[in-house]
Design a protein around this motif. Structure first.
Motif, PDB file in Angstrom:
ATOM      1  N   THR A 164      -0.353  -0.149  -6.070  1.00  0.00           N
ATOM      2  CA  THR A 164      -0.895   0.918  -5.223  1.00  0.00           C
ATOM      3  C   THR A 164      -1.135   2.156  -6.075  1.00  0.00           C
ATOM      4  N   THR A 201      -0.794  -1.034 -11.332  1.00  0.00           N
ATOM      5  CA  THR A 201       0.210  -0.917 -10.268  1.00  0.00           C
ATOM      6  C   THR A 201      -0.397  -1.479  -8.985  1.00  0.00           C
ATOM      7  N   SER A 230       7.543  -1.434  -7.879  1.00  0.00           N
ATOM      8  CA  SER A 230       6.321  -0.755  -8.324  1.00  0.00           C
ATOM      9  C   SER A 230       6.035  -1.064  -9.799  1.00  0.00           C
ATOM     10  N   ASP A 231       7.014  -1.652 -10.494  1.00  0.00           N
ATOM     11  CA  ASP A 231       6.824  -2.025 -11.902  1.00  0.00           C
ATOM     12  C   ASP A 231       6.367  -3.475 -12.052  1.00  0.00           C
ATOM     13  N   GLU A 257      12.702  -1.468  -3.606  1.00  0.00           N
ATOM     14  CA  GLU A 257      11.280  -1.233  -3.364  1.00  0.00           C
ATOM     15  C   GLU A 257      10.677  -0.452  -4.534  1.00  0.00           C
ATOM     16  N   SER A 316      10.822   5.283 -11.566  1.00  0.00           N
ATOM     17  CA  SER A 316       9.390   5.068 -11.574  1.00  0.00           C
ATOM     18  C   SER A 316       8.656   6.200 -10.880  1.00  0.00           C
ATOM     19  N   SER A 317       9.315   7.373 -10.771  1.00  0.00           N
ATOM     20  CA  SER A 317       8.694   8.465 -10.039  1.00  0.00           C
ATOM     21  C   SER A 317       9.036   9.843 -10.593  1.00  0.00           C
ATOM     22  N   GLY A 329       4.469   9.280 -10.984  1.00  0.00           N
ATOM     23  CA  GLY A 329       4.992   8.037 -11.546  1.00  0.00           C
ATOM     24  C   GLY A 329       6.108   8.348 -12.523  1.00  0.00           C
ATOM     25  N   GLN A 356       2.525   2.980 -15.896  1.00  0.00           N
ATOM     26  CA  GLN A 356       2.532   3.301 -14.468  1.00  0.00           C
ATOM     27  C   GLN A 356       2.210   4.771 -14.215  1.00  0.00           C
TER      28      GLN A 356
END
Lengths: 485, 490
Positions: free
Chosen positions: A410, A408, A427-428, A423, A135-136, A156, A185
């Motif tokens: 944040t 999302t 985020s998803d 963690e 996710s990044s 993301g 995202q």
């Protein structure tokens, strides 16, 4: 870095190329220049894993000539960046993995073929989390992509490169792929529009599979209209994908003329938990207020099984991935590392070829499909998945036309900030539900927090992308500059 | 100590056999892509992104394969399910390009069938249950002996459509297993779903076998025997493995559940190196293919349109053509021969005469040349034409054989050959009398002995007449002529 600078829209590019003001060579040249200016390369934003200038110039010349005697396509002259897990000719297709380093597909994905048929020029391959797992974009074998808005932030993922390519103004449209939010995202983090169509809306033929029952090609656009144009070209039945739906594709760009007056927009309480960043909440409420001002009816609704989505996703997706990634065995293509005998070769190749997150998910998936565990994990997860889909069915069946949520919890987090996989998975939390239910969803910029974009998400019933676009166009117009402020 | 005989062991022990038969479906293209499914070809030429498992490729089900699988399942008296589900069977092997085989697992195409393979002494049918019929794809081929030190992979066969036919453990001897396989092969041939050649790998058999003391009802521990390449090999392998198991049990040991490989050259079984139970195939529904949904009406139509089954055809031939059991079995052994016979019988009108020729001259000719009836030069209507010529007295039986030989060689019509080759029967008494004069003159000794009472010498004289007439004289007619002439001249 000129963060937030708006790129030329796909519609403008097409108009100029069609009326002869510019040609495809010029549009490609401009995109290459922009990529250079914003330092899109490895030592800069690291947006592309392959971008062959000479090849692109050659293709641009070819595209211009070919289209001279045919009906100009709806993306005539538009450079479109392609995520590295979508098979395209000439440029390698490596899925951000050492496993496929240098692998050039001998065939192209249906979506790429459709883009080219519409006059677009596939513009390089963009960075991504390895095999779309992340996710990044930090799980890429080529290193992370940086967020064009603030380079200490992640763009993301997993389609981080494609989102950044649009955000940096290099291309107006990029293709990404979604399994659990991998378009929406990064779109939210990069302040662009990202669409995940209905499962079956777009052909998966040529999309390297991660989790087949969740995967769907998605589109990034600098604007809602860019995304609508891109989706319109790639959507539609493909006989090469048995899960693609034979349902007519409307012209999504016409949705811009539709009104949202009387439209019922649900605000699911599970997507606005106590823990939600209050600044994100405020942006969402402002967006909803705009829609209400346009005549939409905002209604509080509930999707009670939402909290089960992430656990279910992390059983179903790794299970399918463990099988889908079995073909990377060193026998026919891609990386092969020597080992003792056949088994040794398999172990060396797969241990050396896959990064830690991919390895983790293959192990997890293998475990949940094992004899004795299948019922407790995979079968149960599929049952719960049905409950999650039923949540959407009930809400949409009760007169709600669309849902609106934050994309999302944040804004973009700092590169390296999240080292705990669980963690990262969280985020998803607002995006995986649409993949599990197969419904279309999109993210669009609705403002900023500390200079970082915040995304608002629209979710529609199956194959109602049209309705989703209508609200997105209206909201984009109503927000105006506020979307990027 | 000599090895115990089968009979001695069979007095105390029973064999229990279930068979898994993989049958390649006769489609032009593969199960999930458009590549040719033809056998052979240069290695790795009938391949594409799908059957090579290139990244991003997806399967699309071959509708013809579904039709053929359904036909086979219905012919085996199975219930074909309106909804069946493809599943992935996951395992690593170099000739399995995706790392999984697309198969069917807990929701197969069809279940609950049976076939009758013969009758017991009390005339009750020996009925073998068919547990299930499911669709799957074949793997590629590993070639270990082509290049020294390396294994080569040929993926031409990767993705070729198969059905797996799983029987209940209902067979009680190697002979019954053999009979089941022959009946199964015949049914599949009649349904025209497969080429059924074990040599080319269109039919492959794995056998589960166990032993138990007579009178016991619980099943013993089974082993799976693989690597047989003929039906007789299956029978022999079952006997050898069963004798091994009985030996273990009689010595007080226990049979290990494992896979045994048949070594046809050594006539032995040996344990496979892969341990049974170590494989966990991690089956799960194939997400790239929606469930296979078949309309009830369509299934009913497929059942209605089923080609005639071997048993039905045997019954019909016995009834309609008055043929005996032996003749029926021979003529209906394969559907193409049965079709051929039926065409001849219908065109000619005398089913017995047609049967005699088909079972005699036609089969002999096919056996000599190794030809298949479908490529045989003598077409049914021409053979019927020849039989008509005989019936109508245009050619003699002896001349007919010569005409037939010319038909085999040229493919020409019988009347044309008889005319051209001068094989039409001679009915002219003057001509016949002239030949007889010559024969008498050339065989004085035989004529003398015949007159003296050695009547069997008439045969020699008839033979000489036939030679002179080149078969165009009727044997009966000239027999009478000889008898009349040689007795009246006394």
């Amino acid at each position: 870095m000129t963060a937030g600078e708006r790129p030329r829209s796909a519609a403008d590019v097409r108009k100029e190329v069609r009326n002869g003001a510019r040609d495809t060579q010029a549009t490609v040249e401009q995109a290459l220049q922009r990529a250079f200016d914003v330092k899109a390369g490895m030592d800069g934003l690291n947006i592309f894993v392959s971008l062959d200038d000479a090849l692109l110039r050659e293709h641009a010349r070819g595209a211009a000539t070919q289209l001279a005697d045919t009906e100009p396509g709806s993306l005539l002259g538009v450079p479109v960046a392609i995520k590295d897990n979508i098979a395209s000719l000439h440029h390698p297709t490596t899925c951000g993995s050492r496993m496929l380093k240098g692998y050039i597909s001998p065939y192209e994905a249906t979506v790429v073929a459709r883009l080219r048929a519409a006059g677009a020029v596939p513009f390089g391959k963009t960075n991504m989390d390895e095999f779309a797992m992340g996710s990044s974009t930090e799980n890429s074998a080529y290193g992370p992509t940086l967020n064009p808005h603030q380079t200490d932030r992640t763009p993301g993922g997993s389609s981080g490169g494609s989102a950044a390519a649009v955000a940096a103004g290099i291309v107006p449209i990029a293709l990404g792929s979604e399994t659990g939010g991998s378009v929406r995202q990064p779109a939210a983090f990069c302040g662009v529009v990202g669409v995940k169509p209905t499962y079956g809306r777009v052909s998966r033929f040529g999309l390297v599979a991660f989790a087949s029952s969740l995967d769907q090609v998605g589109v990034f656009g600098a604007t809602v209209d860019d995304a609508a144009r891109g989706l319109r070209v790639i959507a539609g039945h493909d006989p090469l994908d048995s899960t693609s739906a034979d349902i007519p594709v409307p012209d999504y760009t016409l949705a811009g003329t539709h009104s949202v007056k009387g439209m019922v927009i649900g605000r699911p309480k599970e997507y606005f938990p106590e823990s939600l960043d209050p600044r994100v909440r405020a942006r969402c409420d402002a967006a909803l207020a705009h829609l209400a001002a346009l005549g939409a009816i905002v209604k509080d609704v509930s999707l009670p099984h939402t909290d089960l989505a992430v656990p279910v996703y992390y059983i179903v997706a790794p299970a399918e991935a463990s099988s889908n990634l079995a073909r990377f065995d060193g026998v026919r293509y891609g990386r092969r590392l020597p080992g003792d005998g056949l088994r040794g070769m398999y172990e060396a190749t797969r241990t050396g070829g896959f990064g830690p997150e991919v390895t983790r998910r293959i192990l997890l998936g293998t475990y949940v499909l094992s004899a004795g565990y299948y019922d407790a994990y995979y079968r149960k997860a599929q049952r719960v998945r049905t409950l999650i889909a039923d949540d959407f069915g009930s809400v949409f069946g009760s007169g709600v036309d669309l849902l609106f949520t934050p994309t999302t919890p944040t804004p973009a987090f700092r590169l390296g900030a999240i080292s705990d996989p669980y963690e990262m998975y969280m985020s998803d939390i607002f995006t995986v539900t649409a993949n599990l239910a197969g419904v279309p969803a999109m993210s669009q910029p609705i403002g900023r927090v500390d200079g970082l974009p915040v995304g608002g998400q629209l979710i529609a019933p199956h194959f109602e992308e049209d309705r989703m676009f209508a609200a997105a166009y209206a909201l984009e117009r109503a927000l105006g500059d506020e979307a990027h402020r | 100590m000599t090895a115990p005989t089968m009979d001695a062991l069979l007095a105390n022990w029973e064999m229990v056999v279930g068979l898994e038969v993989h049958c390649q479906l006769k489609t032009n293209s593969k199960a999930f892509c458009g590549c040719s499914a033809a056998y052979g070809g240069q290695p790795n030429t009938n391949v594409c992104p799908v059957c090579l498992a290139l990244p991003g490729a997806l399967p699309v089900l071959n509708g013809r394969a579904v039709e053929l699988a359904t036909t086979a399942a219905l012919a085996l008296n199975c219930t074909v399910h309106p909804v069946s589900v493809f599943a992935r069977k996951n395992y690593f092997y170099p000739d399995l390009p995706k790392g999984y085989q697309i198969s069917q697992f807990d929701q197969p195409l069809a279940t609950g069938g049976h076939v009758d393979i013969g009758r017991r002494a009390d005339s009750s049918p020996i009925r073998i249950g068919v547990t299930r019929v499911h669709m799957e794809e074949d793997a590629g081929k590993s070639v270990h002996d082509r290049y020294p030190g390396v294994t080569a992979i040929d993926l031409n066969r990767s993705g070729v459509p198969l059905i797996e036919i799983v029987s209940e453990p209902d067979m009680r001897s190697a002979e019954e297993a053999g009979a089941y396989l022959r009946v199964l092969k015949q049914i599949l041939e009649y349904m025209d779903v497969s080429d059924d050649s074990m040599e080319e790998g269109s039919l492959r058999v794995d056998a589960n076998v166990s032993a138990r003391r007579r009178g016991e009802t619980a099943l013993g521990t089974k082993t799976e025997v693989k690597n047989m390449n003929s039906f007789s090999g299956v029978e022999r392998a079952l006997e050898v493995e069963w004798i091994r198991q009985v030996g273990v049990l009689e010595a007080g040991g226990t049979v290990q559940q494992q896979t045994m490989l048949w070594d046809g050259a050594a006539q032995q079984v040996r344990p496979s190196r892969t341990k049974e139970g170590s494989h966990d195939y991690r089956y799960f529904p194939e997400p790239d293919l929606p469930p296979l949904v078949l309309a009830i009406d369509w299934i009913a139509k497929m059942r209605h349109d089923l080609p005639e089954l071997p048993a039905d055809r045997r019954a019909r031939f016995a009834k309609d053509y008055g043929l005996g059991e032996y003749d029926v079995d021979l003529i209906t052994a394969n559907p193409r021969l049965a079709d051929y016979y039926e065409s001849v019988a219908r065109a000619h009108g005398d089913p017995k005469a047609a049967a005699n020729w088909v079972m005699g001259d036609v089969l002999a000719q096919l056996k000599t040349t190794g030809q298949d009836i479908t490529t045989f030069r003598v077409r049914p209507q021409d053979l019927a034409g020849l039989l008509n010529l005989m019936r109508d007295g245009v050619v003699t039986h002896t001349a007919a054989r010569q005409v037939f030989a010319r038909m085999v060689a040229t493919g020409d019509a019988p009347a044309q050959i008889a005319e051209r080759e001068g094989l039409v029967k001679v009915n002219d008494d003057g001509q016949l009398a002239g030949w007889l004069d010559e024969v008498i003159a050339e065989h004085p000794a035989e004529v003398e002995r015949f007159r003296a009472g050695e009547k069997k010498l008439q045969g020699v004289l008839i033979g000489a007449m036939m030679k002179k007439s080149r078969g165009r004289a009727d044997a009966k007619q000239i027999g009478a002529m000889i008898a009349k002439r040689l007795t009246s001249n006394e």
